[in-house]
Design a protein around this motif. Structure first.
Motif, PDB file in Angstrom:
ATOM      1  N   ILE A 154       0.790  -0.919   0.094  1.00  0.00           N
ATOM      2  CA  ILE A 154      -0.157   0.175  -0.004  1.00  0.00           C
ATOM      3  C   ILE A 154       0.778   1.352  -0.131  1.00  0.00           C
ATOM      4  O   ILE A 154       0.569   2.158  -0.772  1.00  0.00           O
ATOM      5  CB  ILE A 154      -0.880  -0.050   1.037  1.00  0.00           C
ATOM      6  CG1 ILE A 154      -1.976  -1.183   0.893  1.00  0.00           C
ATOM      7  CG2 ILE A 154      -1.837   1.253   1.548  1.00  0.00           C
ATOM      8  CD1 ILE A 154      -3.071  -1.420   2.234  1.00  0.00           C
ATOM      9  N   ALA A 155       1.854   1.166   0.784  1.00  0.00           N
ATOM     10  CA  ALA A 155       2.724   2.691   0.806  1.00  0.00           C
ATOM     11  C   ALA A 155       3.624   2.679  -0.410  1.00  0.00           C
ATOM     12  O   ALA A 155       3.406   3.808  -0.931  1.00  0.00           O
ATOM     13  CB  ALA A 155       3.702   2.343   2.154  1.00  0.00           C
ATOM     14  N   MET A 156       4.141   1.635  -1.177  1.00  0.00           N
ATOM     15  CA  MET A 156       4.749   1.660  -2.314  1.00  0.00           C
ATOM     16  C   MET A 156       3.809   2.228  -3.359  1.00  0.00           C
ATOM     17  O   MET A 156       4.308   3.122  -4.231  1.00  0.00           O
ATOM     18  CB  MET A 156       5.469   0.380  -2.588  1.00  0.00           C
ATOM     19  CG  MET A 156       6.797   0.446  -1.660  1.00  0.00           C
ATOM     20  SD  MET A 156       7.690  -1.063  -2.460  1.00  0.00           S
ATOM     21  CE  MET A 156       7.049  -2.518  -1.704  1.00  0.00           C
ATOM     22  N   VAL A 157       2.754   1.685  -3.364  1.00  0.00           N
ATOM     23  CA  VAL A 157       1.663   2.127  -4.642  1.00  0.00           C
ATOM     24  C   VAL A 157       1.389   3.692  -4.318  1.00  0.00           C
ATOM     25  O   VAL A 157       1.059   4.358  -5.200  1.00  0.00           O
ATOM     26  CB  VAL A 157       0.296   1.270  -4.583  1.00  0.00           C
ATOM     27  CG1 VAL A 157      -0.670   1.806  -5.311  1.00  0.00           C
ATOM     28  CG2 VAL A 157       0.893  -0.229  -5.083  1.00  0.00           C
ATOM     29  N   THR A 175       1.441   4.674  -9.042  1.00  0.00           N
ATOM     30  CA  THR A 175       1.519   3.858 -10.057  1.00  0.00           C
ATOM     31  C   THR A 175       0.218   3.137 -10.002  1.00  0.00           C
ATOM     32  O   THR A 175      -0.376   2.873  -9.278  1.00  0.00           O
ATOM     33  CB  THR A 175       2.703   2.681 -10.148  1.00  0.00           C
ATOM     34  OG1 THR A 175       3.884   3.240  -9.829  1.00  0.00           O
ATOM     35  CG2 THR A 175       2.602   1.670 -11.216  1.00  0.00           C
ATOM     36  N   SER A 176      -0.499   3.330 -11.078  1.00  0.00           N
ATOM     37  CA  SER A 176      -1.953   2.789 -11.687  1.00  0.00           C
ATOM     38  C   SER A 176      -1.634   1.639 -12.369  1.00  0.00           C
ATOM     39  O   SER A 176      -2.722   0.641 -12.562  1.00  0.00           O
ATOM     40  CB  SER A 176      -2.711   4.072 -11.911  1.00  0.00           C
ATOM     41  OG  SER A 176      -2.252   4.439 -13.308  1.00  0.00           O
ATOM     42  N   PRO A 194       3.687  -4.778 -10.615  1.00  0.00           N
ATOM     43  CA  PRO A 194       4.228  -6.261 -10.564  1.00  0.00           C
ATOM     44  C   PRO A 194       5.542  -6.126  -9.770  1.00  0.00           C
ATOM     45  O   PRO A 194       5.812  -6.776  -8.795  1.00  0.00           O
ATOM     46  CB  PRO A 194       4.348  -6.925 -11.921  1.00  0.00           C
ATOM     47  CG  PRO A 194       3.576  -6.229 -12.853  1.00  0.00           C
ATOM     48  CD  PRO A 194       3.370  -4.924 -12.229  1.00  0.00           C
ATOM     49  N   VAL A 195       6.449  -4.928 -10.137  1.00  0.00           N
ATOM     50  CA  VAL A 195       7.615  -4.771  -9.414  1.00  0.00           C
ATOM     51  C   VAL A 195       7.377  -4.501  -8.078  1.00  0.00           C
ATOM     52  O   VAL A 195       8.294  -4.827  -7.238  1.00  0.00           O
ATOM     53  CB  VAL A 195       8.216  -3.636 -10.129  1.00  0.00           C
ATOM     54  CG1 VAL A 195       9.487  -3.158  -9.274  1.00  0.00           C
ATOM     55  CG2 VAL A 195       8.759  -3.971 -11.477  1.00  0.00           C
ATOM     56  N   ILE A 196       6.357  -3.575  -7.610  1.00  0.00           N
ATOM     57  CA  ILE A 196       5.878  -3.158  -6.283  1.00  0.00           C
ATOM     58  C   ILE A 196       5.640  -4.361  -5.624  1.00  0.00           C
ATOM     59  O   ILE A 196       5.978  -4.871  -4.343  1.00  0.00           O
ATOM     60  CB  ILE A 196       4.984  -2.173  -6.238  1.00  0.00           C
ATOM     61  CG1 ILE A 196       5.385  -0.887  -6.744  1.00  0.00           C
ATOM     62  CG2 ILE A 196       4.188  -2.167  -4.763  1.00  0.00           C
ATOM     63  CD1 ILE A 196       4.540   0.392  -6.925  1.00  0.00           C
TER      64      ILE A 196
END
Length: 98
Positions: free
Chosen positions: A21-24, A29-30, A36-38
């Motif tokens: 959640i934090a990285m998105v 990134t949508s 997929p990397v996240i």
């Protein structure tokens, strides 16, 4: 391979969810290859966290006892014949009378 403890599963899962959640949210990134990397990086981070939680050493269950606890020392010394003591003649058991 030993099974993971409940704490390891909980910390690892919480790390995966929170870090995803934090990285998105931070990367905004949508779509595309970013998601997929996240997701993969969050899974790897969760594995590292789960493996870094110290595993508790297992103790014997409450119902189990060691050999020392099961056979008292007095019983051991009385059941084993002493090598220096002469052996008493054994008496055969006879059935009780009529």
């Amino acid at each position: 391979m030993p099974r993971p403890t409940v704490a390891q599963l909980a910390y690892g899962s919480a790390t995966v969810v929170c870090s995803t959640i934090a990285m998105v949210l931070l990367s905004q990134t949508s779509s595309g290859p970013g998601v997929p990397v996240i997701a993969v990086s969050a899974l790897i981070l969760g594995l590292f966290v789960a493996m870094s939680v110290p595993a508790r050493k297992r103790e014997p269950a409450a119902g189990t006892a060691t050999a020392q606890e099961r056979v008292p020392a007095q019983r051991l010394s009385t059941t084993l014949p002493s090598p220096s003591a002469p052996s008493a003649p054994s008496r055969a058991r006879e059935p009780a009378g009529p």
